[in-house]
Design an enzyme around this catalytic site. Structure first.
Site, mmCIF file in Angstrom:
data_model
loop_
_atom_site.group_PDB
_atom_site.id
_atom_site.type_symbol
_atom_site.label_atom_id
_atom_site.label_comp_id
_atom_site.label_asym_id
_atom_site.label_seq_id
_atom_site.Cartn_x
_atom_site.Cartn_y
_atom_site.Cartn_z
ATOM 1 N N GLY A 31 0.800 -1.227 0.000
ATOM 2 C CA GLY A 31 0.000 0.000 0.000
ATOM 3 C C GLY A 31 0.826 1.268 0.000
ATOM 4 N N TYR A 32 0.145 2.387 0.289
ATOM 5 C CA TYR A 32 0.713 3.728 0.154
ATOM 6 C C TYR A 32 1.318 3.830 -1.240
ATOM 7 C CZ TYR A 32 1.757 8.234 2.140
ATOM 8 O OH TYR A 32 1.750 9.567 2.408
ATOM 9 N N LEU A 33 0.467 3.570 -2.210
ATOM 10 C CA LEU A 33 0.906 3.345 -3.586
ATOM 11 C C LEU A 33 1.448 4.617 -4.236
ATOM 12 C CD1 LEU A 33 -2.003 1.055 -4.841
ATOM 13 C CD2 LEU A 33 0.127 0.401 -3.716
ATOM 14 N N HIS A 34 2.453 4.405 -5.092
ATOM 15 C CA HIS A 34 3.037 5.495 -5.879
ATOM 16 C C HIS A 34 3.137 5.033 -7.323
ATOM 17 C CE1 HIS A 34 6.622 3.039 -5.586
ATOM 18 N NE2 HIS A 34 6.597 3.110 -4.254
ATOM 19 N N GLY A 36 5.493 3.842 -9.005
ATOM 20 C CA GLY A 36 6.200 2.561 -9.187
ATOM 21 C C GLY A 36 5.213 1.405 -9.131
ATOM 22 N N HIS A 37 4.356 1.419 -8.097
ATOM 23 C CA HIS A 37 3.297 0.401 -8.018
ATOM 24 C C HIS A 37 2.388 0.516 -9.241
ATOM 25 C CE1 HIS A 37 4.064 1.251 -3.590
ATOM 26 N NE2 HIS A 37 4.212 -0.048 -3.612
ATOM 27 N N GLN A 61 7.258 -9.747 8.037
ATOM 28 C CA GLN A 61 8.501 -9.348 7.373
ATOM 29 C C GLN A 61 9.168 -8.154 8.038
ATOM 30 O OE1 GLN A 61 6.338 -8.643 3.553
ATOM 31 N NE2 GLN A 61 7.696 -6.890 3.331
ATOM 32 N N LYS A 150 13.204 -2.750 -8.038
ATOM 33 C CA LYS A 150 13.615 -1.949 -6.886
ATOM 34 C C LYS A 150 14.002 -2.846 -5.707
ATOM 35 C CE LYS A 150 13.297 1.255 -3.547
ATOM 36 N NZ LYS A 150 12.531 0.703 -2.494
ATOM 37 N N ASP A 151 13.212 -3.919 -5.510
ATOM 38 C CA ASP A 151 13.492 -4.871 -4.431
ATOM 39 C C ASP A 151 14.146 -6.110 -5.052
ATOM 40 O OD1 ASP A 151 12.100 -3.597 -1.955
ATOM 41 O OD2 ASP A 151 10.695 -3.363 -3.602
HETATM 42 P P1 AMP Z 1 5.897 -2.476 -1.550
HETATM 43 O O1 AMP Z 1 4.531 -1.914 -1.441
HETATM 44 O O2 AMP Z 1 6.988 -1.518 -1.242
HETATM 45 O O3 AMP Z 1 6.029 -3.812 -0.860
HETATM 46 O O4 AMP Z 1 6.090 -2.790 -3.107
HETATM 47 C C1 AMP Z 1 5.179 -3.570 -3.821
HETATM 48 C C2 AMP Z 1 5.776 -3.903 -5.164
HETATM 49 O O5 AMP Z 1 6.051 -2.687 -5.869
HETATM 50 C C3 AMP Z 1 7.098 -4.663 -5.038
HETATM 51 O O6 AMP Z 1 7.170 -5.646 -6.058
HETATM 52 C C4 AMP Z 1 8.113 -3.572 -5.255
HETATM 53 O O7 AMP Z 1 9.341 -4.037 -5.749
HETATM 54 C C5 AMP Z 1 7.411 -2.693 -6.264
HETATM 55 N N1 AMP Z 1 7.975 -1.346 -6.244
HETATM 56 C C6 AMP Z 1 8.219 -0.570 -5.150
HETATM 57 N N2 AMP Z 1 8.820 0.578 -5.505
HETATM 58 C C7 AMP Z 1 8.987 0.525 -6.852
HETATM 59 C C8 AMP Z 1 9.562 1.408 -7.823
HETATM 60 N N3 AMP Z 1 10.108 2.567 -7.466
HETATM 61 N N4 AMP Z 1 9.547 1.023 -9.109
HETATM 62 C C9 AMP Z 1 9.007 -0.162 -9.479
HETATM 63 N N5 AMP Z 1 8.441 -1.036 -8.620
HETATM 64 C C10 AMP Z 1 8.446 -0.703 -7.323
#
Ligand code: AMP
Length: 283
Positions: A31-34, A36-37, A61, A150-151
């Site tokens: 969540g807290y989507l941007h 990238g998501h 985690q 990114k991860d």
């Molecule tokens: P998170 O919500 O941070 O667990 O991320 C969810 C998914 O979005 C994971 O597969 C991350 O690798 C991906 N993600 C996070 N930040 C980015 C980014 N800047 N660009 C592309 N994918 C991202």
């Protein structure tokens, strides 16, 4: 877009979609989507008939002294972003739905892949990731699941787990989206003070300079690593967690640079831990 909170409702939705011959793309998030998501959702939208996006801040985690309770949340904004990008299902389970009382089974990818990089400074982190992703894969039963470069270590761990446990799905890796100044987009960037935010682009600059060194012919891990270290040390108040130059697939250490390498760093800026990486093809 349907908002679903329970695994039973998600399973019913997925079963019906499959009965109609539809393919399912799945984007797990905290969540807290941007944007990238958003790019993951968009890619899933192009490649599948149905797109399921989950939002679950996974407690297993997070370590005891990490930011679980402070992790930023904004469900309304997340739903709006999901709608904009054309998601069909927003899956928002609560903790009891994923970890009911008596839960005691974990999935662990063993060996160096989870012992290095973030695995070293966040013991148990990837066990939590592998466990929740396994559960979510069972619930969403996707044809394709979308993860961000990114991860990078998370990607390697999920790919290993998918092979080892015979998950019948494809892992699709999407490029890292960056802010205009190069900082990798992250939900955690909101923690940065104005001064920290101003310094943060040094992290990606260090990585891009390392890439340029390799493209100019540098093949020594130590030289590239030292360059990154010097650059990162120009950020006042930054504590380097790791600078790792490893084989991109296995995450094994390298002495000389060959094939595809992953250059990954983790830096603590004040109280915020930031990670970033690049993959470099070494010809
Ligand atoms: P998170 O919500 O941070 O667990 O991320 C969810 C998914 O979005 C994971 O597969 C991350 O690798 C991906 N993600 C996070 N930040 C980015 C980014 N800047 N660009 C592309 N994918 C991202």
């Amino acid at each position: 877009m349907q908002l679903i909170h329970t695994k039973n409702k998600l399973r019913t939705f997925v079963r019906e979609a499959r009965a109609q011959g539809k393919t399912i793309g799945f984007v797990p998030t905290m969540g807290y989507l941007h944007a990238g998501h958003g790019s993951l959702i968009q890619t899933a939208r192009k490649q599948n008939d149905v797109v399921v996006v989950s939002v679950f801040v996974n407690p297993t985690q997070f370590g005891p002294n990490e930011d679980l309770s402070a992790y930023p949340r904004d469900a309304e904004r997340d739903l709006a972003l999901m709608r904009t990008h054309g998601a069909d299902v927003a899956f928002f389970p609560n903790v009891e739905e994923i970890y009911p009382a008596g839960f005691t089974t974990y999935v662990e990818v063993q060996g160096p892949m989870t012992a290095t990089l973030c695995g070293r400074s966040r013991p148990g982190h990837f066990r939590g990731v592998a466990t929740v992703v396994t559960k979510l894969f069972h619930m969403a039963a996707p044809d394709r699941a979308y993860f961000g470069q990114k991860d990078a270590q998370q990607v390697a761990v999920i790919q290993q787990m998918t092979r080892d446990l015979d998950f019948d799905l494809q892992i699709v890796v999407c490029p890292t989206l960056r802010e205009p100044d190069g900082l990798a987009m992250s939900s955690r960037n909101v923690y940065l003070s104005t001064a920290e935010r101003a310094q943060a682009p040094t992290i990606s600059k260090a990585l891009f300079e390392a890439e340029a060194m390799i493209q100019k012919g540098e093949r020594t891990v130590a030289a590239v690593s030292q360059h990154i270290q010097k650059k990162l040390q120009t950020m006042p108040g930054a504590a380097i967690d790791y600078i790792s130059i490893v084989d991109a697939r296995t995450l094994a250490d390298l002495e000389t640079l060959h094939s595809t390498v992953l250059i990954a760093v983790a830096v603590k800026l004040g109280r915020t831990r930031l990670i970033d990486n690049i993959r470099v093809d070494v010809s």
